[in-house]
Write a protein that holds these residues in place. Structure first.
Motif, PDB file in Angstrom:
ATOM      1  N   LEU A 249      -2.060   1.032  -4.833  1.00  0.00           N
ATOM      2  CA  LEU A 249      -1.518  -0.278  -4.505  1.00  0.00           C
ATOM      3  C   LEU A 249      -0.492  -0.715  -5.541  1.00  0.00           C
ATOM      4  O   LEU A 249      -0.679  -0.512  -6.741  1.00  0.00           O
ATOM      5  CB  LEU A 249      -2.638  -1.325  -4.444  1.00  0.00           C
ATOM      6  CG  LEU A 249      -3.823  -1.025  -3.529  1.00  0.00           C
ATOM      7  CD1 LEU A 249      -4.859  -2.145  -3.631  1.00  0.00           C
ATOM      8  CD2 LEU A 249      -3.378  -0.833  -2.088  1.00  0.00           C
TER       9      LEU A 249
ATOM     10  N   TRP B  63      -9.383  -6.861  -7.423  1.00  0.00           N
ATOM     11  CA  TRP B  63      -9.251  -5.541  -6.801  1.00  0.00           C
ATOM     12  C   TRP B  63     -10.631  -4.902  -6.743  1.00  0.00           C
ATOM     13  O   TRP B  63     -11.319  -4.804  -7.760  1.00  0.00           O
ATOM     14  CB  TRP B  63      -8.294  -4.682  -7.619  1.00  0.00           C
ATOM     15  CG  TRP B  63      -8.154  -3.261  -7.174  1.00  0.00           C
ATOM     16  CD1 TRP B  63      -7.996  -2.818  -5.891  1.00  0.00           C
ATOM     17  CD2 TRP B  63      -8.156  -2.085  -8.003  1.00  0.00           C
ATOM     18  NE1 TRP B  63      -7.890  -1.446  -5.864  1.00  0.00           N
ATOM     19  CE2 TRP B  63      -7.982  -0.967  -7.150  1.00  0.00           C
ATOM     20  CE3 TRP B  63      -8.275  -1.878  -9.381  1.00  0.00           C
ATOM     21  CZ2 TRP B  63      -7.940   0.340  -7.626  1.00  0.00           C
ATOM     22  CZ3 TRP B  63      -8.226  -0.579  -9.861  1.00  0.00           C
ATOM     23  CH2 TRP B  63      -8.055   0.517  -8.991  1.00  0.00           C
TER      24      TRP B  63
ATOM     25  N   GLY C  64      -2.955   4.877   1.275  1.00  0.00           N
ATOM     26  CA  GLY C  64      -4.150   4.189   1.716  1.00  0.00           C
ATOM     27  C   GLY C  64      -3.980   3.663   3.122  1.00  0.00           C
ATOM     28  O   GLY C  64      -3.072   4.091   3.862  1.00  0.00           O
ATOM     29  N   GLU C  65      -4.825   2.733   3.504  1.00  0.00           N
ATOM     30  CA  GLU C  65      -4.844   2.233   4.870  1.00  0.00           C
ATOM     31  C   GLU C  65      -3.491   1.657   5.289  1.00  0.00           C
ATOM     32  O   GLU C  65      -2.965   0.770   4.633  1.00  0.00           O
ATOM     33  CB  GLU C  65      -5.926   1.163   5.021  1.00  0.00           C
ATOM     34  CG  GLU C  65      -6.117   0.699   6.446  1.00  0.00           C
ATOM     35  CD  GLU C  65      -7.265  -0.281   6.596  1.00  0.00           C
ATOM     36  OE1 GLU C  65      -7.475  -0.760   7.723  1.00  0.00           O
ATOM     37  OE2 GLU C  65      -7.950  -0.556   5.584  1.00  0.00           O
TER      38      GLU C  65
ATOM     39  N   THR D 277       0.846  -1.191   0.000  1.00  0.00           N
ATOM     40  CA  THR D 277       0.000   0.000   0.000  1.00  0.00           C
ATOM     41  C   THR D 277       0.883   1.243   0.000  1.00  0.00           C
ATOM     42  O   THR D 277       1.522   1.568   0.996  1.00  0.00           O
ATOM     43  CB  THR D 277      -0.940   0.016   1.221  1.00  0.00           C
ATOM     44  OG1 THR D 277      -1.758  -1.159   1.200  1.00  0.00           O
ATOM     45  CG2 THR D 277      -1.832   1.250   1.201  1.00  0.00           C
TER      46      THR D 277
ATOM     47  N   GLU E  97      -6.586   5.423  -2.893  1.00  0.00           N
ATOM     48  CA  GLU E  97      -5.842   4.198  -2.635  1.00  0.00           C
ATOM     49  C   GLU E  97      -4.881   3.974  -3.789  1.00  0.00           C
ATOM     50  O   GLU E  97      -5.246   4.134  -4.952  1.00  0.00           O
ATOM     51  CB  GLU E  97      -6.809   3.018  -2.531  1.00  0.00           C
ATOM     52  CG  GLU E  97      -6.143   1.670  -2.371  1.00  0.00           C
ATOM     53  CD  GLU E  97      -7.142   0.533  -2.329  1.00  0.00           C
ATOM     54  OE1 GLU E  97      -7.297  -0.060  -1.247  1.00  0.00           O
ATOM     55  OE2 GLU E  97      -7.786   0.252  -3.369  1.00  0.00           O
TER      56      GLU E  97
ATOM     57  N   SER F  77      -0.576   3.211   5.284  1.00  0.00           N
ATOM     58  CA  SER F  77       0.561   3.956   4.741  1.00  0.00           C
ATOM     59  C   SER F  77       0.712   5.289   5.477  1.00  0.00           C
ATOM     60  O   SER F  77      -0.290   5.937   5.802  1.00  0.00           O
ATOM     61  CB  SER F  77       0.369   4.222   3.247  1.00  0.00           C
ATOM     62  OG  SER F  77       1.351   5.139   2.786  1.00  0.00           O
TER      63      SER F  77
END
Length: 244
Positions: free
Chosen positions: A164, A174, A150-151, A147, A162, A153
């Motif tokens: 990835l 995805w 996003g969550e 990542t 986001e 990071s």
């Protein structure tokens, strides 16, 4: 906007001779993808780079794939990002910066421009970076995913999004969040996206929230960047280094 399917990236030359494979906007896909202004993979030879130049009105995410890149800006920041490292610049009301390969060697990476909403165009310029070790990496069914934004990071932007870096080894899905817009970009190897052949430099715009199915091909490791964000619902007006 009609679904374009898989689109080949376009060749761009800028700076002092830097070459890039641009996902959008290009002749093949002459559109932005609100909130994203542009996305490209850059290749910088040792003698080339980007001398000090201005920006304003958007945010930049640079993610290194190979080699090192030296950054210097008008905020007084100097930093060298290497493989797997990421830098975020909020250009806001205005900033100047330069980018050159480090250590006398070539480098390449991915650069994303994210629009700032009309209400945030004049925010104070800012800079943030993170080492590869700071970015969370997890094994998901069919892929290993880092990542970048996003969550989990440490890299944060004004636009919910986001980003990835996925190494697909089998079949992986995805999920693009509701009301978000995104794209898939081929980094290495080959495979398929939604059943269509997909290789290095290809892009698959995703303009509706849904599941995107990816599968590795003969190379066994199919590396892609998967990026999605919440649109601002505002026109993107790019004028060279500025997004008005």
């Amino acid at each position: 906007m009609t679904d374009p399917g898989v689109v080949p990236g376009g060749r761009v030359r800028h700076g002092t001779g830097v070459t890039s494979t641009r996902a959008f906007p290009t002749e093949a896909y002459p559109h932005n993808l609100d909130p994203f202004v542009l996305f490209e993979r850059f290749y910088i030879d040792p003698e080339d780079g980007f001398p000090m130049h201005p920006h304003k009105g958007f945010e930049i995410v640079s993610y290194m794939l190979d080699g090192g890149m030296e950054h210097e800006d008008s905020l007084g920041v100097t930093h060298t990002a290497r493989e797997g490292d990421v830098m975020r610049i909020t250009t806001g009301s205005g900033i100047r910066h330069s980018e050159f390969p480090a250590d006398g060697d070539a480098c390449n990476g991915l650069q994303l421009w994210v629009n700032l909403s009309r209400a945030q165009k004049d925010v104070e310029a800012d800079y943030e970076d993170a080492d590869a070790s700071d970015l969370p990496t997890a094994d998901r069914r069919g892929a290993t995913v880092t990542t970048v934004v996003g969550e989990g990071s440490p890299i944060d932007l004004h636009t919910p999004m986001e980003y990835l870096d996925a190494r697909v080894t089998g079949a992986w899905t995805w999920e693009v969040p509701d009301d978000w817009v995104g794209f898939v970009f081929g980094v290495d190897g080959d495979g398929s996206v939604d059943g269509d052949d997909f290789g290095v430099g290809d892009v698959r715009p995703v303009t509706d929230a849904r599941a995107v199915d990816l599968a590795a091909g003969d190379d066994k490791v199919f590396r892609v960047a998967c990026v999605a964000g919440r649109p601002h619902g505002e026109p993107i007006r790019q004028r060279g280094p500025y997004v008005l």
